[in-house]
Design an enzyme around this catalytic site. Structure first.
Site, PDB file in Angstrom:
ATOM      1  N   SER A 130      48.026 -96.931  -1.316  1.00 51.83           N
ATOM      2  CA  SER A 130      48.464 -95.605  -0.905  1.00 51.83           C
ATOM      3  C   SER A 130      49.707 -95.185  -1.706  1.00 51.83           C
ATOM      4  CB  SER A 130      48.720 -95.587   0.610  1.00 51.83           C
ATOM      5  OG  SER A 130      48.905 -94.282   1.069  1.00 51.83           O
ATOM      6  N   GLU A 148      41.838 -77.958  -1.377  1.00 48.00           N
ATOM      7  CA  GLU A 148      41.942 -76.574  -1.809  1.00 48.00           C
ATOM      8  C   GLU A 148      41.435 -76.436  -3.231  1.00 48.00           C
ATOM      9  OE1 GLU A 148      45.988 -75.379  -1.581  1.00 48.00           O
ATOM     10  OE2 GLU A 148      46.087 -75.413   0.601  1.00 48.00           O
ATOM     11  N   HIS A 172      43.656 -91.844  -1.385  1.00 49.97           N
ATOM     12  CA  HIS A 172      42.950 -91.193  -0.261  1.00 49.97           C
ATOM     13  C   HIS A 172      42.120 -90.026  -0.804  1.00 49.97           C
ATOM     14  CE1 HIS A 172      45.455 -93.425   2.642  1.00 49.97           C
ATOM     15  NE2 HIS A 172      46.501 -93.071   1.925  1.00 49.97           N
TER      16      HIS A 172
END
Length: 270
Positions: A130, A148, A172
């Site tokens: 991460s 988006e 992710h």
């Protein structure tokens, strides 16, 4: 593209399986059993003791005998000789998740960071999940819209640890819809390679620049060298981004990619 000459990297997209087969963590554990002590670095998280214990318990169950934890909560701790010694004695250094800016702002320019650079030279394996994944490169994403359409100039970026250069890591990836923001990164400098890594998925990068995918998800590699047009430098930063002729590779577990030649190839089963 420059790849660190001595170090191997294991870069995890976050949310790696900690309860079932633990494919990725088992791979890391095997490296530690082969090479020596694994050092769990919790600087990215605001809950270092609990996160450190979680990974310590997992690696213990996976058969790792030499496990130590480094809890650096501020820059003053980076000058502590005992902490520096922990880095010096580590064969595998594991960065947990959290906030990547905590890693760079606390470690940057300190004796611990310098010792990590020395660890690269002695072939220490660096692992990050991460936030710990994003921080591996010389430049990292620290903010930007998820899920988006790509827009111009909507990203926040900062210097990373520089363990590998001329790539940008995003984690992710599919789970948080981050294809748009990685395209935005590549539009700003098409010479940089963008790598998006799904959760419970990792890339193993060897010193020769060879990348191999492990885990259960996919890895997305964006190569912008042949872009023929982009409007990223034009006015009106809130406009949608236009890009022509950008190349995308999607790699599943077992597949390989040469970071030097930028060529993917079959390396295992589908």
């Amino acid at each position: 593209m420059r790849i660190d000459i001595n170090s191997s990297l294991i870069i995890i997209g976050g949310a790696e399986d900690k309860e079932n087969k633990k494919k990725i963590l088992a791979y890391v554990a095997n490296k530690a059993k082969e090479l020596g002590c694994i050092l769990i670095v919790t600087v990215a998280t605001e809950f270092p003791e609990s996160v450190g214990k979680q990974y310590n318990d997992i690696f213990t169950k996976l058969g790792v005998n030499q496990i130590k934890e480094l809890h650096v909560k501020d820059r003053e701790h980076c000058y502590n000789e005992k902490n520096i010694k922990l880095v010096k004695e580590a064969a595998v250094i594991f960065f947990t998740g959290g906030d990547q800016l905590r890693i760079t702002s606390i470690l940057g320019g300190t004796p611990i960071y310098q010792e990590m650079i020395e660890a690269c030279k002695r072939k220490c394996v660096f692992v990050g999940t991460s936030a710990g994944a994003s921080v591996m490169s010389d430049t990292m994403i620290v903010g930007g819209g998820n899920d988006e359409s790509p827009r111009k100039c909507t990203l926040k970026m900062a210097p990373g640890l520089g363990l590998i250069e001329n790539i940008i890591i995003d984690q992710h990836f599919a789970q948080r819809g981050r294809i748009g923001r990685l395209l935005s990164v590549i539009s700003q400098n098409p010479s940089v390679l963008g790598i998006g890594i799904d959760e419970d998925t990792a890339i193993v990068v060897e010193a020769n620049g060879m990348l191999t995918v492990i885990g259960t998800g996919a890895v997305y590699i964006i190569d912008g060298r042949e872009i023929t047009y982009t409007n990223v430098s034009e006015q009106y930063e809130d406009k949608l981004l236009t890009m022509f002729n950008v190349k995308l590779h999607v790699l599943t577990p077992g597949k390989k990619f040469n970071l030097i030649t930028r060529v993917p190839f079959q390396g295992g089963k589908n």
